[in-house]
Design a protein around this motif. Structure first.
Motif: not given
Length: 213
Positions: A83-112
């Motif tokens: 959150y600041e330069p040279n600060s103590k790091p914070e850890k977190a986890t998430a799951t990303a679900t990736v799909k292509m939309i609108l006929g393969g023209r765009y990539q969409e990712t949902d994070y939780k």
């Protein structure tokens, strides 16, 4: 897919044919008042076949979209924040679900996931513009009300995408630049790094290691 693209192109061409495109050019007169005026200059005419070819190329997923398609699936995300330069790091986890939309023209990712003990949800999109030859990345989440938008290019040699954009600091209300580096480490590993700028100095503010499930 080709039929849908052709129909869309025809609609665009019909719209274009109903209006006359003009350019403007500033011309300085030689009279005593030196008044500047703008005179419309007609664009060079383009035949309908050339227009259709250009719009079909613009609307059709290209080779640049292929690596986006390869990322479809579910990924586990190991996130580190500074959150600041040279600060103590914070850890977190998430799951990303990736799909292509609108006929393969765009990539969409949902994070939780969870960040600092709070539920986290986010949505990202990646587009490759066949006309401008650049990628556009957008991101929104439930921890703010703004949209992050960045632009950049993909380097095949380094298997990485460099993106640049601006973000508004909610404390100061001022815009500040940020930079993203997205790297294809191997077939099942991705690394995303974000660099923010504070007091004129860039620092690494986030790193996400993604593993495909």
């Amino acid at each position: 897919m080709k039929n849908v693209t052709t129909i869309l192109v025809m609609i665009v061409l019909c719209f274009i044919s109903c209006k006359k495109e003009v350019k403007t050019e500033t011309v300085t007169t030689k009279d005593s008042d030196s008044i500047k005026t703008e005179e419309p200059i007609a664009e060079e005419p383009v035949d309908s076949a050339t227009q259709m070819k250009a719009w079909q190329a613009y609307a059709t997923p290209s080779d640049a979209h292929k690596w986006l398609t390869e990322e479809v699936g579910t990924w586990s995300c190991d996130m580190t924040f500074w959150y600041e330069p040279n600060s103590k790091p914070e850890k977190a986890t998430a799951t990303a679900t990736v799909k292509m939309i609108l006929g393969g023209r765009y990539q969409e990712t949902d994070y939780k996931g969870t960040i600092m003990g709070a539920p986290f949800e986010g949505k990202g999109t990646v587009a490759y513009n066949n006309a401008s030859k650049e990628y556009t990345n957008t991101f929104i989440d439930n921890m703010g009300t703004g949209m992050m938008v960045s632009y950049g290019t993909y380097d095949e040699a380094t298997k990485s995408m460099q993106m640049k954009g601006e973000v508004v600091n909610p404390v100061s209300g001022k815009k500040a630049p940020y930079r993203e580096v997205y790297t294809i480490v191997d077939a099942t590993t991705r690394k995303m790094e974000m660099y923010d700028t504070k007091n004129g100095t860039e620092y690494k503010s986030m790193e996400i290691i993604m593993k495909k499930k």
